[in-house]
Write a protein that holds these residues in place. Structure first.
Motif, mmCIF file in Angstrom:
data_model
loop_
_atom_site.group_PDB
_atom_site.id
_atom_site.type_symbol
_atom_site.label_atom_id
_atom_site.label_comp_id
_atom_site.label_asym_id
_atom_site.label_seq_id
_atom_site.Cartn_x
_atom_site.Cartn_y
_atom_site.Cartn_z
ATOM 1 N N TYR A 94 16.557 -22.122 -28.675
ATOM 2 C CA TYR A 94 16.348 -21.542 -29.996
ATOM 3 C C TYR A 94 16.537 -22.572 -31.101
ATOM 4 N N LEU A 95 17.423 -23.544 -30.902
ATOM 5 C CA LEU A 95 17.571 -24.627 -31.877
ATOM 6 C C LEU A 95 16.263 -25.404 -31.994
ATOM 7 N N SER A 96 15.631 -25.685 -30.859
ATOM 8 C CA SER A 96 14.351 -26.408 -30.869
ATOM 9 C C SER A 96 13.259 -25.571 -31.534
ATOM 10 N N PHE A 97 13.271 -24.265 -31.289
ATOM 11 C CA PHE A 97 12.310 -23.374 -31.951
ATOM 12 C C PHE A 97 12.510 -23.402 -33.463
ATOM 13 N N MET A 98 13.774 -23.323 -33.904
ATOM 14 C CA MET A 98 14.068 -23.384 -35.332
ATOM 15 C C MET A 98 13.623 -24.708 -35.938
ATOM 16 N N ASP A 99 13.878 -25.803 -35.218
ATOM 17 C CA ASP A 99 13.469 -27.120 -35.710
ATOM 18 C C ASP A 99 11.957 -27.193 -35.884
ATOM 19 N N ALA A 100 11.217 -26.644 -34.916
ATOM 20 C CA ALA A 100 9.753 -26.675 -34.977
ATOM 21 C C ALA A 100 9.245 -25.905 -36.197
ATOM 22 N N VAL A 101 9.801 -24.709 -36.423
ATOM 23 C CA VAL A 101 9.348 -23.893 -37.557
ATOM 24 C C VAL A 101 9.838 -24.491 -38.877
ATOM 25 N N TYR A 102 11.076 -24.975 -38.883
ATOM 26 C CA TYR A 102 11.659 -25.576 -40.094
ATOM 27 C C TYR A 102 10.814 -26.759 -40.551
ATOM 28 N N SER A 103 10.416 -27.598 -39.602
ATOM 29 C CA SER A 103 9.562 -28.742 -39.928
ATOM 30 C C SER A 103 8.195 -28.288 -40.403
ATOM 31 N N THR A 104 7.687 -27.206 -39.826
ATOM 32 C CA THR A 104 6.355 -26.698 -40.171
ATOM 33 C C THR A 104 6.307 -26.137 -41.588
ATOM 34 N N THR A 105 7.430 -25.679 -42.118
ATOM 35 C CA THR A 105 7.446 -25.170 -43.497
ATOM 36 C C THR A 105 7.250 -26.284 -44.513
ATOM 37 N N VAL A 106 7.511 -27.529 -44.101
ATOM 38 C CA VAL A 106 7.472 -28.658 -45.042
ATOM 39 C C VAL A 106 6.368 -29.658 -44.719
ATOM 40 N N THR A 107 6.346 -30.144 -43.473
ATOM 41 C CA THR A 107 5.543 -31.324 -43.128
ATOM 42 C C THR A 107 4.033 -31.134 -43.263
ATOM 43 N N PRO A 108 3.425 -30.047 -42.727
ATOM 44 C CA PRO A 108 1.965 -29.922 -42.855
ATOM 45 C C PRO A 108 1.475 -29.942 -44.300
ATOM 46 N N ASN A 109 2.180 -29.229 -45.196
ATOM 47 C CA ASN A 109 1.793 -29.237 -46.611
ATOM 48 C C ASN A 109 1.901 -30.638 -47.197
ATOM 49 N N MET A 110 2.975 -31.344 -46.837
ATOM 50 C CA MET A 110 3.175 -32.693 -47.345
ATOM 51 C C MET A 110 2.069 -33.622 -46.846
ATOM 52 N N ILE A 111 1.697 -33.484 -45.570
ATOM 53 C CA ILE A 111 0.632 -34.316 -44.988
ATOM 54 C C ILE A 111 -0.699 -34.050 -45.698
ATOM 55 N N MET A 112 -1.009 -32.775 -45.939
ATOM 56 C CA MET A 112 -2.260 -32.426 -46.615
ATOM 57 C C MET A 112 -2.271 -32.938 -48.056
ATOM 58 N N ASP A 113 -1.107 -32.896 -48.710
ATOM 59 C CA ASP A 113 -1.036 -33.351 -50.105
ATOM 60 C C ASP A 113 -1.326 -34.832 -50.242
#
Length: 305
Positions: A63-82
């Motif tokens: 579950y920690l790994s699941f949280m890390d995956a979602v937590y990163s997804t809230t930030v990184t994809p938008n930042m990459i697209m920007d």
């Protein structure tokens, strides 16, 4: 007269204004995000399908790994697209959503790290009663408490910001929507709200960090009663946990255990605990855990067959 919210979107300045720098960062962060997702989802799948990883520690690690995956997804994809656009905008509602989801998973992860410390304490200090104390019902309850705690923390953050009047500048000198940059833009006195943020984020982070260090100190002190092999295994496991705790909490405390303000270093610290740490966590847990590495090898061999 009541102030109205005239802002429908925010402009994010991002990490750099240099077009060449943005192209380089696009490649770097895309690579980091791919490694983060592959590493964390690999742990989730391994824990789910491996019959040897049925201990509570691996239940929480999954579950920690699941949280890390979602937590990163809230930030990184938008930042990459920007990085691909000259003007980086985010709507007011999307900004609030990013703030809520980020603090939901960030808060839940902090509490899950506390749960994992308790799990290690019971396993090492009370080994004969470990499976009785950490039964499936207790594990699910502790996980649920982590989610509820994270949810309450995120709700408080959202309520503090959502009804603030934003009637002037809408430029955020950051790459995500976060509390202090948003408070800086509000056209009202946010001193009291800033203090609440310090209490809700900074004080909680600092107290939990100290409690975690004390708990691991107690665990390490109790290792004297174990055999050499048991001591080596416990040190390896606790070493991984302590490393993850330090990587997550130190930048978090520097961000929030201080008077409400924005500093130039904030963006670098935010990158560290929202992007870098979720990538490092799978490496830390797998490289130092023989059972996890063995389970991954078996999973790889099974897929190749």
């Amino acid at each position: 007269m009541e102030q109205k919210n005239n802002v429908t979107e925010f402009v994010l300045l991002g990490l750099t204004q240099s077009l060449q720098g943005q192209k380089i960062l696009f490649v770097v962060f895309l690579f980091i995000y791919i490694v983060t997702m592959v590493g964390n989802l690999l742990i989730v799948v391994t824990v789910m399908v491996s019959s040897t990883l049925d201990a509570p520690m691996y239940f929480f690690l999954g579950y920690l790994s699941f949280m890390d995956a979602v937590y990163s997804t809230t930030v990184t994809p938008n930042m990459i697209m920007d990085f691909l656009y000259e003007k980086k905008t985010i709507s007011f509602q999307a900004c609030m959503s990013q703030l809520f989801i980020g603090h939901l998973f960030g808060g839940a992860e902090i509490l899950l790290l506390v749960v994992m410390a308790y799990d290690r304490y019971v396993a090492i200090c009370k080994p004969l009663h470990y499976l009785i104390i950490m039964n499936q019902r207790v594990c699910v309850l502790l996980l649920l408490m982590s989610w509820v705690g994270g949810f309450l923390h995120a709700v408080v953050q959202l309520l503090l910001v959502y009804n603030l009047p934003f009637c002037g500048p809408n430029v955020i000198d950051h790459f995500i929507c976060d509390m202090y940059p948003l408070l800086k833009l509000a056209c009202t006195d946010t001193y009291v709200i800033g203090l609440i943020v310090v209490a809700n984020d900074g004080a909680i982070c600092a107290v939990i960090f100290v409690l975690l260090l004390i708990s691991y100190g107690v665990i390490l002190h109790s290792l004297k009663s174990l055999s050499q092999e048991g001591r080596r295994k416990a040190l390896s496991t606790c070493g991984s946990h302590i490393t993850v705790v330090v990587l997550f909490f130190v930048p978090c405390m520097f961000m929030y255990v201080r008077p409400p303000s924005t500093l130039p270093i904030d963006k670098s610290l935010t990158v560290f605990y929202t992007v870098i740490t979720p990538m490092l966590n799978p490496l830390i847990y797998t490289l130092r855990n023989g059972e996890m590495k063995s389970a991954m090898k078996r999973l790889w061999i099974r897929k190749r067959k």
